[in-house]
Write a protein that holds these residues in place. Sequence first.
Motif, short mmCIF file in Angstrom:
data_model
loop_
_atom_site.label_atom_id
_atom_site.label_comp_id
_atom_site.label_asym_id
_atom_site.label_seq_id
_atom_site.Cartn_x
_atom_site.Cartn_y
_atom_site.Cartn_z
N ARG A 160 14.11 -13.47 57.95
CA ARG A 160 13.04 -14.00 58.81
C ARG A 160 12.48 -15.31 58.24
NH1 ARG A 160 11.22 -8.45 58.56
NH2 ARG A 160 11.88 -7.31 60.43
N LYS A 161 12.32 -15.35 56.92
CA LYS A 161 11.79 -16.56 56.30
C LYS A 161 12.72 -17.74 56.54
CE LYS A 161 9.26 -14.34 52.50
NZ LYS A 161 9.22 -14.13 51.03
N ILE A 162 14.03 -17.51 56.35
CA ILE A 162 15.00 -18.59 56.56
C ILE A 162 15.00 -19.03 58.02
CG2 ILE A 162 17.45 -19.21 56.44
CD1 ILE A 162 17.72 -17.16 54.17
N ALA A 163 14.86 -18.06 58.95
CA ALA A 163 14.83 -18.39 60.37
C ALA A 163 13.63 -19.27 60.70
CB ALA A 163 14.80 -17.11 61.20
N LEU A 167 13.12 -23.61 53.41
CA LEU A 167 12.38 -23.82 52.17
C LEU A 167 11.42 -22.69 51.86
CD1 LEU A 167 11.56 -27.66 52.27
CD2 LEU A 167 13.35 -26.48 50.98
N LEU A 168 11.35 -21.68 52.73
CA LEU A 168 10.45 -20.55 52.49
C LEU A 168 11.06 -19.51 51.56
CD1 LEU A 168 8.89 -20.02 56.03
CD2 LEU A 168 7.90 -21.16 54.04
N ILE A 169 12.27 -19.76 51.06
CA ILE A 169 12.87 -18.93 50.01
C ILE A 169 13.20 -19.85 48.84
CG2 ILE A 169 13.87 -17.31 51.66
CD1 ILE A 169 16.59 -18.66 51.05
N VAL A 178 13.53 -23.55 37.11
CA VAL A 178 12.20 -22.93 37.03
C VAL A 178 11.75 -22.83 35.58
CG1 VAL A 178 10.90 -20.83 37.44
CG2 VAL A 178 12.48 -21.66 39.18
N ASP A 179 12.65 -22.47 34.66
CA ASP A 179 12.30 -22.41 33.24
C ASP A 179 11.83 -23.78 32.74
OD1 ASP A 179 12.92 -19.74 33.13
OD2 ASP A 179 14.98 -20.05 32.43
N ARG A 180 12.56 -24.83 33.13
CA ARG A 180 12.21 -26.18 32.68
C ARG A 180 10.86 -26.62 33.25
NH1 ARG A 180 13.04 -30.89 35.17
NH2 ARG A 180 14.40 -29.90 36.72
N ILE A 181 10.64 -26.35 34.54
CA ILE A 181 9.37 -26.72 35.17
C ILE A 181 8.20 -25.95 34.56
CG2 ILE A 181 8.08 -26.66 37.35
CD1 ILE A 181 10.76 -27.11 38.78
N ALA A 182 8.42 -24.67 34.27
CA ALA A 182 7.36 -23.85 33.67
C ALA A 182 6.97 -24.38 32.30
CB ALA A 182 7.81 -22.40 33.58
N ARG A 183 7.96 -24.79 31.50
CA ARG A 183 7.66 -25.32 30.16
C ARG A 183 6.90 -26.64 30.25
NH1 ARG A 183 12.90 -23.36 29.02
NH2 ARG A 183 13.80 -25.45 29.38
N LEU A 184 7.19 -27.44 31.30
CA LEU A 184 6.47 -28.71 31.47
C LEU A 184 5.04 -28.48 31.97
CD1 LEU A 184 9.27 -30.85 33.18
CD2 LEU A 184 8.34 -31.19 30.88
N LEU A 185 4.86 -27.51 32.86
CA LEU A 185 3.55 -27.27 33.46
C LEU A 185 2.62 -26.48 32.55
CD1 LEU A 185 4.39 -26.39 37.19
CD2 LEU A 185 3.31 -28.47 36.33
N TYR A 186 3.17 -25.56 31.78
CA TYR A 186 2.34 -24.60 31.04
C TYR A 186 1.29 -25.28 30.14
CZ TYR A 186 0.98 -20.68 28.11
OH TYR A 186 0.26 -19.73 27.43
N LYS A 205 9.00 -17.97 39.34
CA LYS A 205 10.25 -17.55 39.96
C LYS A 205 10.03 -16.83 41.28
CE LYS A 205 13.13 -17.29 35.80
NZ LYS A 205 13.89 -16.44 34.86
N GLU A 206 8.80 -16.37 41.52
CA GLU A 206 8.48 -15.71 42.78
C GLU A 206 8.13 -16.73 43.87
OE1 GLU A 206 5.30 -13.05 41.92
OE2 GLU A 206 6.45 -11.85 40.48
N TYR A 207 7.95 -18.00 43.49
CA TYR A 207 7.59 -19.04 44.46
C TYR A 207 8.82 -19.43 45.28
CZ TYR A 207 3.11 -19.89 42.09
OH TYR A 207 1.86 -19.78 41.56
N ASN A 208 8.59 -19.94 46.48
CA ASN A 208 9.70 -20.49 47.28
C ASN A 208 9.92 -21.96 46.91
OD1 ASN A 208 7.79 -22.05 48.82
ND2 ASN A 208 7.38 -20.24 50.06
#
Length: 214
Positions: A160-163, A167-169, A178-186, A205-208
């Motif tokens: 449903r999200k893809i429909a 970008l909703l998944i 995600v690991d790289r972005i998390a280390r930069l943001l944290y 990792k739960e974000y779309n």
Amino acid sequence: MDEAHVLKDKGSFRWRNLMAVAQHARQRLMLTRTPLQNDLHELWSLLEFMMPDIFATGDVDLKKLLNEEDHGLILRIKSILGPFILRCLKSDVMQQLVPKIQHVNFVVMDSEQSRAYNHAIEEYRAACQARSAKSKVKFSNNVVGLIPKRQISNYFMQFRKIANHPLLIRRIYSDNDVDRIARLLYPRGPFGFECSLERATQKLKEYNDFAIHQ
């Protein structure tokens, strides 16, 4: 009691406070526009609120006492609650409206959306085939009982999200991204400094894809 369906949880602070008032009331009436669900524990909470002298359970574990599959008991509880609940139905208040007309329009997915949808379908098939091989049950179109209902619901929610929008998944951003972005943001504290880096990474990792991009 207006919005009576909010009393479905007898463990809530609101239920206990209102029960303290209702115990001294000579008459009780519930008002609601929300349909009552077929949940025995929620229905029993309403029963106990209306007639505590008869249906009070104290500290008894209702999950052990009640059988969720007992549809006859559900109907009996609803019939008992009937005289105490005044429900506002659409059929009573919307008679002056013209009948609803529904049009169904089929929209073709764009290329990126179609790729994401097909990829999700293949993941779903792979999970079904893996579960089938593990359980030694021949794979067919009917996967009820082969895969847990919650997992099936999760897959269809992805569809449903893809429909709605691809970008909703999360598909573009890999786990390594995600690991790289998390280390930069944290170090900048968007997740709060009381949260560990591992927890922040797990949450990200739960974000779309759209949320991660933002």
